[in-house]
Design a protein around this motif. Structure first.
Motif, PDB file in Angstrom:
ATOM      1  N   ASP A   1      14.163  71.178 -48.773  1.00 30.32           N
ATOM      2  CA  ASP A   1      14.067  71.896 -47.495  1.00 30.32           C
ATOM      3  C   ASP A   1      15.083  73.035 -47.438  1.00 30.32           C
ATOM      4  OD1 ASP A   1      12.023  70.300 -46.596  1.00 30.32           O
ATOM      5  OD2 ASP A   1      13.329  68.921 -45.492  1.00 30.32           O
ATOM      6  N   ARG A   2      16.287  72.779 -47.951  1.00 28.99           N
ATOM      7  CA  ARG A   2      17.317  73.817 -47.937  1.00 28.99           C
ATOM      8  C   ARG A   2      16.934  74.986 -48.837  1.00 28.99           C
ATOM      9  NH1 ARG A   2      20.006  77.254 -45.668  1.00 28.99           N
ATOM     10  NH2 ARG A   2      22.126  77.747 -46.394  1.00 28.99           N
ATOM     11  N   ILE A   3      16.390  74.686 -50.010  1.00 27.73           N
ATOM     12  CA  ILE A   3      15.966  75.759 -50.924  1.00 27.73           C
ATOM     13  C   ILE A   3      14.853  76.583 -50.290  1.00 27.73           C
ATOM     14  CG2 ILE A   3      14.919  76.270 -53.163  1.00 27.73           C
ATOM     15  CD1 ILE A   3      17.848  75.414 -53.305  1.00 27.73           C
ATOM     16  N   LEU A   4      13.915  75.912 -49.631  1.00 25.09           N
ATOM     17  CA  LEU A   4      12.826  76.637 -48.960  1.00 25.09           C
ATOM     18  C   LEU A   4      13.362  77.498 -47.814  1.00 25.09           C
ATOM     19  CD1 LEU A   4      10.064  73.878 -48.935  1.00 25.09           C
ATOM     20  CD2 LEU A   4       9.925  76.092 -50.100  1.00 25.09           C
ATOM     21  N   GLU A   5      14.353  76.994 -47.110  1.00 20.29           N
ATOM     22  CA  GLU A   5      14.981  77.781 -46.034  1.00 20.29           C
ATOM     23  C   GLU A   5      15.578  79.070 -46.586  1.00 20.29           C
ATOM     24  OE1 GLU A   5      17.929  75.456 -44.113  1.00 20.29           O
ATOM     25  OE2 GLU A   5      16.504  74.043 -43.207  1.00 20.29           O
ATOM     26  N   ILE A   6      16.260  78.959 -47.717  1.00 17.97           N
ATOM     27  CA  ILE A   6      16.862  80.131 -48.348  1.00 17.97           C
ATOM     28  C   ILE A   6      15.777  81.117 -48.769  1.00 17.97           C
ATOM     29  CG2 ILE A   6      18.177  80.943 -50.354  1.00 17.97           C
ATOM     30  CD1 ILE A   6      19.703  78.258 -50.243  1.00 17.97           C
ATOM     31  N   CYS A   7      14.696  80.599 -49.337  1.00 18.50           N
ATOM     32  CA  CYS A   7      13.584  81.458 -49.772  1.00 18.50           C
ATOM     33  C   CYS A   7      13.014  82.256 -48.595  1.00 18.50           C
ATOM     34  CB  CYS A   7      12.478  80.618 -50.411  1.00 18.50           C
ATOM     35  SG  CYS A   7      12.908  79.930 -52.031  1.00 18.50           S
TER      36      CYS A   7
ATOM     37  N   ILE B   1      10.303  84.650 -56.192  1.00 15.13           N
ATOM     38  CA  ILE B   1      10.350  83.918 -57.462  1.00 15.13           C
ATOM     39  C   ILE B   1      11.544  82.969 -57.434  1.00 15.13           C
ATOM     40  CG2 ILE B   1      10.618  84.088 -59.969  1.00 15.13           C
ATOM     41  CD1 ILE B   1       9.482  86.909 -59.815  1.00 15.13           C
ATOM     42  N   VAL B   2      11.327  81.714 -57.871  1.00 15.65           N
ATOM     43  CA  VAL B   2      12.409  80.741 -57.985  1.00 15.65           C
ATOM     44  C   VAL B   2      12.485  80.266 -59.434  1.00 15.65           C
ATOM     45  CG1 VAL B   2      13.260  78.455 -57.323  1.00 15.65           C
ATOM     46  CG2 VAL B   2      12.256  79.959 -55.600  1.00 15.65           C
ATOM     47  N   ILE B   3      13.693  80.310 -59.997  1.00 13.10           N
ATOM     48  CA  ILE B   3      13.921  79.872 -61.376  1.00 13.10           C
ATOM     49  C   ILE B   3      15.098  78.907 -61.372  1.00 13.10           C
ATOM     50  CG2 ILE B   3      14.576  80.578 -63.710  1.00 13.10           C
ATOM     51  CD1 ILE B   3      13.274  83.293 -63.126  1.00 13.10           C
ATOM     52  N   SER B   4      14.889  77.718 -61.935  1.00 13.91           N
ATOM     53  CA  SER B   4      15.968  76.741 -62.031  1.00 13.91           C
ATOM     54  C   SER B   4      16.632  76.827 -63.394  1.00 13.91           C
ATOM     55  CB  SER B   4      15.429  75.319 -61.831  1.00 13.91           C
ATOM     56  OG  SER B   4      16.440  74.364 -62.104  1.00 13.91           O
ATOM     57  N   LEU B   5      17.950  76.618 -63.415  1.00 17.93           N
ATOM     58  CA  LEU B   5      18.704  76.674 -64.666  1.00 17.93           C
ATOM     59  C   LEU B   5      19.338  75.336 -65.021  1.00 17.93           C
ATOM     60  CD1 LEU B   5      20.386  80.166 -64.184  1.00 17.93           C
ATOM     61  CD2 LEU B   5      18.219  79.596 -65.284  1.00 17.93           C
TER      62      LEU B   5
ATOM     63  N   LYS C   1       2.611  77.229 -51.178  1.00 17.36           N
ATOM     64  CA  LYS C   1       2.105  77.369 -49.808  1.00 17.36           C
ATOM     65  C   LYS C   1       2.800  78.518 -49.077  1.00 17.36           C
ATOM     66  CE  LYS C   1       1.659  73.490 -47.707  1.00 17.36           C
ATOM     67  NZ  LYS C   1       1.987  72.249 -46.959  1.00 17.36           N
ATOM     68  N   ASN C   2       4.033  78.793 -49.487  1.00 15.55           N
ATOM     69  CA  ASN C   2       4.814  79.859 -48.861  1.00 15.55           C
ATOM     70  C   ASN C   2       4.800  81.156 -49.677  1.00 15.55           C
ATOM     71  OD1 ASN C   2       6.444  78.784 -46.352  1.00 15.55           O
ATOM     72  ND2 ASN C   2       6.430  77.110 -47.850  1.00 15.55           N
TER      73      ASN C   2
END
Length: 338
Positions: free
Chosen positions: A59-65, A72-76, A93-94
């Motif tokens: 939820d926090r990551i989506l809030e930031i987005c 684009i989201v990339i995990s490291l 969805k977003n």
């Protein structure tokens, strides 16, 4: 086009590669749970976030987005990949492109036993691997196995909790120690999948080690394989390497890509033992060896940006590294966030 890097850690170079490609058309957003993560200092926007295992993490990551209009989201970070992948639908969805493979691919790569089973499907060699001390000692007694051996987590990342042992006494001591310490590492959550067989004992392969960047597009279609000979390792990551021409390893990369159908980059470790290839590990993300491919001429960040826009690319121009180029990593100073 704004890009969010989650668990951004110390991969400054990767953020810089993407920053160069988007120029003034977007910004780099970085998120990490550690305020001292050096990548936060070079991002255009930085966020502190909870642990990846926190119930409110996604939820926090989506809030930031939403707040930063991220596309684009990339995990490291390996540990985060299964969590993001399981929630891929929420990002789509977003209208956000989450550059991560399907959960089945992530789970297969993260479990080294499953990786060995996968490799056996197309006849690729893997190191002799055992999940119990009893089986190891039986193999040692009947001559199937010999020292040195390496003990490491079955679900592992980097060089966390690894030991090389030279005799039975060291084997017993190291196994008990690592088994005890495992619960205190960042691997404790994923290891509960099978706590009784959460450690592996493998033969130590003696040969040349290679890193493969096996690149698929965002639909899981094969593009190319870049081969690097590892010259030196540091803290479980490639420190010095050289791009080389190895058609046999490129062919192996293509086979793996077609079988796995991962998304984006797959960082693979392969040993050449007297001309016989052994698949050691697969990491479905940008690995510590990618900068060597990039500095030698490949540009996966640009390719990803083009794919997200729906454009085709010229693989020979954009994803080709020049052979015989050698590179080494070096430290640089970055002022941390206050």
């Amino acid at each position: 086009m704004n890009i969010l890097f989650t668990s951004s850690g110390r991969r400054n170079y990767l953020l810089s590669y993407f920053k160069k490609e988007i120029g003034s058309e977007g910004k780099i957003v970085a998120a990490d749970m550690d305020r001292s993560a050096v990548s936060l200092a070079i991002a255009d926007v930085a966020y502190l976030v909870p642990c990846v295992y926190d119930d409110g993490y996604i939820d926090r990551i989506l809030e930031i987005c939403k707040s930063e209009d991220v596309k684009i989201v990339i995990s490291l970070n390996d540990l985060e990949l299964p969590i993001l992948s399981a929630n891929k639908g929420a990002f789509e969805k977003n209208g956000i492109s989450l550059i991560v493979s399907d959960k089945e691919v992530i789970d297969l790569c993260f479990d080294k036993v499953a990786t060995n089973v996968f490799a056996s499907r197309f006849g690729c060699n893997t190191p002799k691997t055992y999940t119990t001390i009893k089986d190891v000692k039986e193999a040692l007694n009947d001559g199937t196995l010999s020292f040195p051996l390496i003990i490491k987590p079955r679900w592992g990342s980097g060089s966390i909790s690894m030991e090389i042992v030279e005799n039975t006494n060291e084997l017993d001591l190291a196994y008990r120690l690592l088994d005890s310490k495992l619960n205190r590492t960042s691997l404790s959550e994923i290891s509960v999948t099978d706590r009784k067989e959460a450690l592996l004992i493998q033969e130590v392969l003696m040969g040349d080690e290679y890193g493969l960047d096996i690149i698929n597009d965002l639909n899981g279609s094969y593009q190319t394989t870049i081969v690097k000979k590892k010259l030196k390792m540091r803290a479980g990551e490639t420190d010095k390497a050289q791009v080389v021409d190895r058609p046999d390893l490129m062919e192996l990369g293509e086979v793996i890509a077609h079988e796995l159908k991962h998304i984006g980059n797959l960082d693979c470790d392969v040993f050449d033992v007297d001309g016989k290839l052994f698949l050691l590990e697969m990491n479905p993300r940008f690995g510590g060896g990618y900068p060597f491919s990039h500095e030698a001429g490949a540009n996966l960040p640009k390719a990803i940006l083009e794919w997200v826009k729906g454009n085709e690319i010229d693989v020979n121009k954009l994803l080709m590294s020049l052979e015989e180029r050698r590179f080494g990593k070096c430290d640089q100073m970055v002022e941390l966030l206050k």
